[in-house]
Design a protein around this motif. Structure first.
Motif, PDB file in Angstrom:
ATOM      1  N   ARG A  84       0.945  -1.360   0.147  1.00 34.00           N
ATOM      2  CA  ARG A  84      -0.059   0.368   0.032  1.00 34.00           C
ATOM      3  C   ARG A  84       1.032   1.609  -0.183  1.00 34.00           C
ATOM      4  O   ARG A  84       2.303   0.528   0.476  1.00 34.00           O
ATOM      5  CB  ARG A  84      -1.037   0.487   1.266  1.00 34.00           C
ATOM      6  CG  ARG A  84      -2.270  -1.207   0.983  1.00 34.00           C
ATOM      7  CD  ARG A  84      -2.841  -1.220   2.417  1.00 34.00           C
ATOM      8  NE  ARG A  84      -1.564  -1.660   4.250  1.00 34.00           N
ATOM      9  CZ  ARG A  84      -1.676  -1.253   4.836  1.00 34.00           C
ATOM     10  NH1 ARG A  84      -2.292  -0.971   5.485  1.00 34.00           N
ATOM     11  NH2 ARG A  84      -0.820  -1.947   5.802  1.00 34.00           N
ATOM     12  N   GLN A  85       0.256   2.218  -0.484  1.00 29.77           N
ATOM     13  CA  GLN A  85       1.011   3.807  -0.293  1.00 29.77           C
ATOM     14  C   GLN A  85       1.361   3.881   0.506  1.00 29.77           C
ATOM     15  O   GLN A  85       0.656   4.090   2.254  1.00 29.77           O
ATOM     16  CB  GLN A  85       0.181   4.496  -0.829  1.00 29.77           C
ATOM     17  CG  GLN A  85      -0.008   5.139  -2.506  1.00 29.77           C
ATOM     18  CD  GLN A  85       0.962   4.725  -3.425  1.00 29.77           C
ATOM     19  OE1 GLN A  85       1.927   5.585  -2.539  1.00 29.77           O
ATOM     20  NE2 GLN A  85       1.062   4.620  -4.101  1.00 29.77           N
ATOM     21  N   LYS A  90       7.308   6.241   0.196  1.00 32.58           N
ATOM     22  CA  LYS A  90       7.780   6.935  -0.880  1.00 32.58           C
ATOM     23  C   LYS A  90       9.099   7.476  -1.132  1.00 32.58           C
ATOM     24  O   LYS A  90       9.434   8.139  -1.833  1.00 32.58           O
ATOM     25  CB  LYS A  90       6.426   7.794  -0.957  1.00 32.58           C
ATOM     26  CG  LYS A  90       6.510   8.947  -2.020  1.00 32.58           C
ATOM     27  CD  LYS A  90       5.074   9.993  -2.030  1.00 32.58           C
ATOM     28  CE  LYS A  90       5.215  10.622  -3.397  1.00 32.58           C
ATOM     29  NZ  LYS A  90       6.272  10.924  -3.954  1.00 32.58           N
TER      30      LYS A  90
END
Length: 124
Positions: A84-85, A90
């Protein structure tokens, strides 16, 4: 040296080569870097680079390709850990990508320093 030591090293080299082939086959950015490396290597022969210039060019190529391999490894591992993000993952991926871009800029500067003077001498 024991025979098992040499077999172990040969096995390690085989694993590394398999990884390199996999990278070149599966990663579009690595394919771009490989094409650029081939082009500037050919250009180096045409330009008759000195040994020191070859070293500089090869270091720049190796830096970009090596960092691209590390960045791809980071991305693969991050995707496995968290699909998942995630803002922290990130950031980690962005840092890896930034390292590749930085190396590519350094490689472009190196190429410019090696080839622009030659190109200008052909014009004048």
């Amino acid at each position: 040296m024991p025979d098992s030591f040499l077999k172990g090293r040969m096995r390690s080299v085989g694993i590394a080569l398999r990884g390199l082939v996999s990278l070149f086959r599966s990663e579009p950015n690595m394919q771009v870097h490989a094409l650029a490396a081939l082009l500037v290597t050919g250009l180096g022969f045409l330009a008759e680079l000195s040994p020191v210039e070859w070293i500089l060019q090869n270091l720049a190529i190796g830096l970009v390709i090596g960092l691209e391999a590390i960045n791809t490894s980071i991305e693969e591992l991050a995707n496995k850990v968290e699909s998942r993000q995630d803002p922290q993952i990130k950031r980690v991926k962005d840092y890896g990508a930034a390292a590749v871009v930085f190396a590519a800029v350094i490689a472009l500067i190196t190429g410019g320093l090696l080839y622009i003077p030659r190109a200008l001498s052909l014009i004048s």
